[in-house]
Design a protein around this motif. Structure first.
Motif, mmCIF file in Angstrom:
data_model
loop_
_atom_site.group_PDB
_atom_site.id
_atom_site.type_symbol
_atom_site.label_atom_id
_atom_site.label_comp_id
_atom_site.label_asym_id
_atom_site.label_seq_id
_atom_site.Cartn_x
_atom_site.Cartn_y
_atom_site.Cartn_z
ATOM 1 N N TRP A 167 -25.037 24.376 -4.017
ATOM 2 C CA TRP A 167 -23.883 25.199 -4.397
ATOM 3 C C TRP A 167 -24.154 25.808 -5.771
ATOM 4 C CZ3 TRP A 167 -18.197 23.262 -5.385
ATOM 5 C CH2 TRP A 167 -17.331 24.370 -5.372
ATOM 6 N N LEU A 168 -24.940 26.876 -5.774
ATOM 7 C CA LEU A 168 -25.381 27.491 -7.023
ATOM 8 C C LEU A 168 -24.493 28.645 -7.464
ATOM 9 C CD1 LEU A 168 -29.226 27.637 -6.318
ATOM 10 C CD2 LEU A 168 -27.945 25.834 -7.507
ATOM 11 N N GLU A 169 -23.606 29.083 -6.599
ATOM 12 C CA GLU A 169 -22.741 30.215 -6.919
ATOM 13 C C GLU A 169 -21.417 30.051 -6.185
ATOM 14 O OE1 GLU A 169 -21.146 32.337 -8.642
ATOM 15 O OE2 GLU A 169 -22.892 33.639 -9.011
ATOM 16 N N PHE A 170 -20.355 30.515 -6.845
ATOM 17 C CA PHE A 170 -19.020 30.444 -6.265
ATOM 18 C C PHE A 170 -18.954 31.309 -5.016
ATOM 19 C CE2 PHE A 170 -14.319 31.433 -6.597
ATOM 20 C CZ PHE A 170 -13.913 30.132 -6.309
ATOM 21 N N GLN A 171 -18.118 30.903 -4.056
ATOM 22 C CA GLN A 171 -18.031 31.628 -2.790
ATOM 23 C C GLN A 171 -17.599 33.081 -2.970
ATOM 24 O OE1 GLN A 171 -17.491 28.511 -3.301
ATOM 25 N NE2 GLN A 171 -17.412 27.265 -1.454
ATOM 26 N N PHE A 172 -16.873 33.350 -4.025
ATOM 27 C CA PHE A 172 -16.479 34.729 -4.335
ATOM 28 C C PHE A 172 -17.162 35.107 -5.642
ATOM 29 C CE2 PHE A 172 -13.031 32.507 -2.162
ATOM 30 C CZ PHE A 172 -12.948 33.254 -1.003
ATOM 31 N N ALA A 173 -18.471 35.310 -5.554
ATOM 32 C CA ALA A 173 -19.290 35.502 -6.753
ATOM 33 C C ALA A 173 -18.793 36.653 -7.622
ATOM 34 C CB ALA A 173 -20.749 35.747 -6.355
ATOM 35 N N SER A 174 -18.310 37.708 -6.982
ATOM 36 C CA SER A 174 -17.911 38.896 -7.738
ATOM 37 C C SER A 174 -16.686 38.656 -8.608
ATOM 38 C CB SER A 174 -17.646 40.065 -6.774
ATOM 39 O OG SER A 174 -16.595 39.733 -5.887
ATOM 40 N N VAL A 175 -15.885 37.639 -8.283
ATOM 41 C CA VAL A 175 -14.665 37.387 -9.058
ATOM 42 C C VAL A 175 -14.773 36.125 -9.914
ATOM 43 C CG1 VAL A 175 -13.262 38.557 -7.335
ATOM 44 C CG2 VAL A 175 -13.529 36.087 -7.219
ATOM 45 N N ARG A 176 -15.951 35.467 -9.908
ATOM 46 C CA ARG A 176 -16.078 34.216 -10.662
ATOM 47 C C ARG A 176 -15.723 34.405 -12.129
ATOM 48 N NH1 ARG A 176 -20.426 32.939 -13.352
ATOM 49 N NH2 ARG A 176 -21.884 33.965 -11.923
ATOM 50 N N SER A 177 -16.271 35.449 -12.755
ATOM 51 C CA SER A 177 -16.021 35.654 -14.176
ATOM 52 C C SER A 177 -14.567 35.997 -14.451
ATOM 53 C CB SER A 177 -16.934 36.762 -14.718
ATOM 54 O OG SER A 177 -16.710 37.982 -14.023
#
Length: 335
Positions: A167-177
């Protein structure tokens, strides 16, 4: 004297409780499980047979809402001569104690204590370098994230890293920040606030649908519930912090093998498609994030695989073990 006791997995396994002190919920422990190696048969000894990984230690860490129960995965390593160990982290599985919040942590670095205690019990010293034996770190999902961060901070400890759908990235990578500041604020003010449960139990159902009669497993549903454990703000903040660190780039010195499903499926309603894809992570995002782990990364995409590659349907599971064996053989040839 180290007090190894029989494990719930049966005669091939033993467990050791690792005392980690106390926190505000009481005594904290981790549990180290070891697979007892198969001794060489008399004709193998007579022939002077040696196994390729006899100088290797393997440390496995499970994922979220999970614990170690995969006997065949252990046998994959022990059949090649390796010593196999699995760690149930604090407040998971064998290590969960009454009154504790399952899986709860507010900083993934806290697991450094669990890992250090495990490595020490394995005879490697707390930093993992107190022996000439090779060390393979093997992590699934959140365990893959935890071990990737640990390996980057301890560049001399691991000789190889194998990651099963990390699990290296959040499922909604574009909205993580965008969501991270809100999650961090909630974590400071109300760390035990529970996020809405979105797991409908389809991932567990998919595993049951594709059970492999050649690789039977008995799962404790109290330790690995049909629907995942509650997600708390403090824990989610720790995960997003780990994702942010990976996105900035890690520096794992050892070669890394990442095993992933070929595709993802959204688990909004049940369909047979969920038995042939990762319904937990966005695997294309994980594949891209994997390239930021270090300078030597191999990504294996397995058609028909579930989120836990080694719980997939028979064909995908066999493909996964074949690819892992090929990668390990290549790694062994570099010594």
């Amino acid at each position: 004297m180290v007090d190894w006791t029989p494990d719930v997995l049966g005669d091939e396994f033993e467990q050791l409780t690792l005392d980690l002190g106390e926190d505000d919920q009481g005594p904290v422990v981790a549990t180290l499980v070891r697979a007892l190696p198969r001794p060489l048969r008399w004709w193998e000894r007579l022939a002077g047979t040696s196994r390729p990984l006899e100088s290797v230690d393997v440390l496995y860490i499970h994922g979220w809402s999970d614990y170690f129960f995969q006997k065949r995965l252990a046998r994959f390593w022990t059949s090649r001569g390796a010593r196999f160990f699995a760690l149930d982290l604090r407040k998971y599985g064998r290590s969960l104690r009454q009154g504790q919040t399952p899986g709860y942590i507010t900083d993934l670095r806290t697991y450094d204590e669990d890992i250090a205690a495990a490595l020490d019990a394995m005879g490697r010293g707390a930093d993992g370098t107190g022996t000439t034996r090779k060390l393979v770190l093997l992590g699934h999902s959140t365990g893959g994230l935890t071990l990737s961060l640990w390996a980057s901070r301890h560049p001399d400890a691991a000789d190889a890293v194998v990651l099963n759908s990390p699990w290296l990235e959040f499922q909604f990578a574009s909205v993580r920040s965008a969501i991270a500041p809100m999650v961090e604020l909630t974590a400071r003010l109300r760390p035990l606030e529970v996020a809405p449960q979105v797991d409908l139990g389809f991932y567990t159902r998919a595993q049951q649908e594709v059970l492999d009669p050649d690789d039977p497993m008995e799962i404790n549903l109290e330790w690995r519930p049909v629907q995942s454990m509650a997600v708390y703000a403090g824990w989610l903040s720790a995960i997003l912090s780990g994702h942010r660190t990976v996105a900035s780039g890690l520096s794992i010195a050892a070669p890394v093998c990442v095993l992933l499903s070929a595709r993802s499926a959204t688990p909004t309603r049940w369909s047979d498609d969920l038995t042939r894809a990762d319904s937990v992570l966005v695997v294309d995002d994980i594949a891209r994030a994997s390239l930021k782990l270090g300078s030597s990364v191999t990504v294996e995409r397995i058609d028909g695989a579930l989120h836990d590659i080694f719980l997939s349907r028979h064909e995908a599971r066999e493909d996964a073990y074949h690819r892992l064996a090929t990668w390990v053989t290549g790694w062994r040839a570099t010594w």
